[in-house]
Design a protein around this motif. Sequence first.
Motif, PDB file in Angstrom:
ATOM      1  N   VAL A 179      36.877  39.636  64.965  1.00  0.00           N
ATOM      2  CA  VAL A 179      35.634  38.889  64.425  1.00  0.00           C
ATOM      3  C   VAL A 179      34.461  39.466  64.162  1.00  0.00           C
ATOM      4  O   VAL A 179      33.791  40.381  65.235  1.00  0.00           O
ATOM      5  N   SER A 180      33.565  39.554  63.146  1.00  0.00           N
ATOM      6  CA  SER A 180      32.330  39.813  63.281  1.00  0.00           C
ATOM      7  C   SER A 180      31.596  38.855  62.416  1.00  0.00           C
ATOM      8  O   SER A 180      32.087  37.718  62.015  1.00  0.00           O
ATOM      9  N   TYR A 181      30.132  39.152  62.247  1.00  0.00           N
ATOM     10  CA  TYR A 181      29.455  37.874  61.778  1.00  0.00           C
ATOM     11  C   TYR A 181      28.313  38.705  60.610  1.00  0.00           C
ATOM     12  O   TYR A 181      27.720  39.756  61.092  1.00  0.00           O
ATOM     13  N   CYS A 182      28.256  38.146  59.594  1.00  0.00           N
ATOM     14  CA  CYS A 182      27.131  38.576  58.550  1.00  0.00           C
ATOM     15  C   CYS A 182      26.273  37.622  58.208  1.00  0.00           C
ATOM     16  O   CYS A 182      26.778  36.212  58.051  1.00  0.00           O
ATOM     17  N   LEU A 183      25.088  37.670  58.087  1.00  0.00           N
ATOM     18  CA  LEU A 183      24.018  36.608  57.803  1.00  0.00           C
ATOM     19  C   LEU A 183      24.174  36.060  56.481  1.00  0.00           C
ATOM     20  O   LEU A 183      24.718  36.650  55.467  1.00  0.00           O
ATOM     21  N   GLY A 184      23.895  34.683  56.555  1.00  0.00           N
ATOM     22  CA  GLY A 184      24.184  34.111  55.018  1.00  0.00           C
ATOM     23  C   GLY A 184      23.592  32.749  55.072  1.00  0.00           C
ATOM     24  O   GLY A 184      23.140  32.265  55.885  1.00  0.00           O
ATOM     25  N   PHE A 185      23.871  31.999  53.992  1.00  0.00           N
ATOM     26  CA  PHE A 185      23.185  30.665  53.725  1.00  0.00           C
ATOM     27  C   PHE A 185      24.097  30.095  52.640  1.00  0.00           C
ATOM     28  O   PHE A 185      24.631  30.960  51.706  1.00  0.00           O
ATOM     29  N   HIS A 186      24.099  28.896  52.601  1.00  0.00           N
ATOM     30  CA  HIS A 186      24.922  28.197  51.254  1.00  0.00           C
ATOM     31  C   HIS A 186      24.487  28.617  49.887  1.00  0.00           C
ATOM     32  O   HIS A 186      25.439  28.986  49.277  1.00  0.00           O
ATOM     33  N   ALA A 348      32.582  45.031  51.156  1.00  0.00           N
ATOM     34  CA  ALA A 348      31.960  43.788  50.774  1.00  0.00           C
ATOM     35  C   ALA A 348      31.501  43.045  52.222  1.00  0.00           C
ATOM     36  O   ALA A 348      30.698  42.672  52.369  1.00  0.00           O
ATOM     37  N   MET A 349      32.739  43.055  52.984  1.00  0.00           N
ATOM     38  CA  MET A 349      32.799  42.359  54.100  1.00  0.00           C
ATOM     39  C   MET A 349      31.865  42.861  55.339  1.00  0.00           C
ATOM     40  O   MET A 349      32.131  42.472  56.433  1.00  0.00           O
TER      41      MET A 349
END
Length: 440
Positions: A179-186, A348-349
């Motif tokens: 698991v990893s995490y990338c910043l984002g918003f809807h 991209a991920m």
Amino acid sequence: MNIRLYNARILTMVRGRNVFRGEIWIKNDRIVSVRESGGPPLKPGQDYPKIHWDIEMDCGDNLLMPGFKNAHTHSAMTFLRSFADDVELKIWLEEKVFPMEAKLSWDDIYHLCRLAVLEYLTSGITSVFDMYLMPDAAAEACMDTGMRCVLTSGLNRFTSSVEQQEAEYLKWNSRSPLVSYCLGFHSEYTCSKELLQGVAGLAHKFRAPVYTHLAETEKEVRECLDRYGMTPAVFLESMGVFDFGGGGYHCVHMTREDMEVFGRHKMHVVTNPASNLKLASGIAPIAEYRHRGIPVAIGTDGPASNNCLDMFREMFLVSGLSKVREKNASSLDAEEVLRMATVEGARAMEFRRVLFRSADADILAPGKLADLILIDLHQPNMQPVHNIPKNLVYSGSKSNVRMTMVGGRILYRNGEFNVGESAEGIYAKCDRIVNRILNT
């Protein structure tokens, strides 16, 4: 665990290297050897130590290749499959989706994600870029089933916060190699300017990319122009959101200036053709993105708007719709589409947060993650074998997926799952969730 996959055709996705016959050796979660048949014989004790094989699999002259990377999805939306259909996006979101999502608990999302994982595995998908409520639940579901995932926040005016996203970013970029995490918003249209400033602050604090839904509909673009006098991509650039890269999901209605924003910041487009067709959002200009050097990955979007988590269908649509849009049958080659679904998806991920890097899951080579699939070439839709990559894009289907492996662990093989619980058990739990939500 030591695994030997032999008597296989191998497509590494290394540019310029054609399909060849050979075998792949795996130790724990990594590939240690990709060997072509007919090479000089290896000498035990000299070229390699004596190996005890935990698994030796005869691949039957079928195809080993990197797994597909689903670069945009909302996994837990399995509960709305075939529930919110045949309406436009605004009604779909505001009248069908949002009211039902408000009833979801952490446990609901956990079990609904596990249902999605089963479908990903049958489609040869070895990692997903997931945006949804309560990302902790999706992360736990993926870890428990063995699926690799990158989380991103669905931050908007109604859910989550900048502070919560920062905590999730720190937590999930140091806990598990799956698991990893990338910043984002809807999206721009569901966020206030203050929220977007907060996201930009996080991007600068961590020097990190940001992902969001972008230019999905004409209405979205028009309303942003009315609010700020700029298109969504240009407005978000002006806020500093994309200063460290990132990308946009959908990107159907992009102007020349928008594309220049993507070029300046080395951003990715993630196209979702089936969802865009079903919601009548339009056809993305994929050929132009490629012409401009903008990298393109492929996502299914969620099972409420698609409704199928099937990368074979997405690949065919990416190619076919580009040809129709450009009125040019040679506008987009199938081998480039296959690259979008594998190599570009991995890039991209952003697989590079603390525990593993993006380059680790893109191709088959020594040192890479053992995230791979076995494709059955002995079915009618794969014969004759003129060109395997083109067969995969134009005639391939989920029925051709014989095995899906993530991190050296076989999670799906010949219709059987190895995810810690029976498929029927997962189905039953999800049925109970759906019945409760629809009847309260």
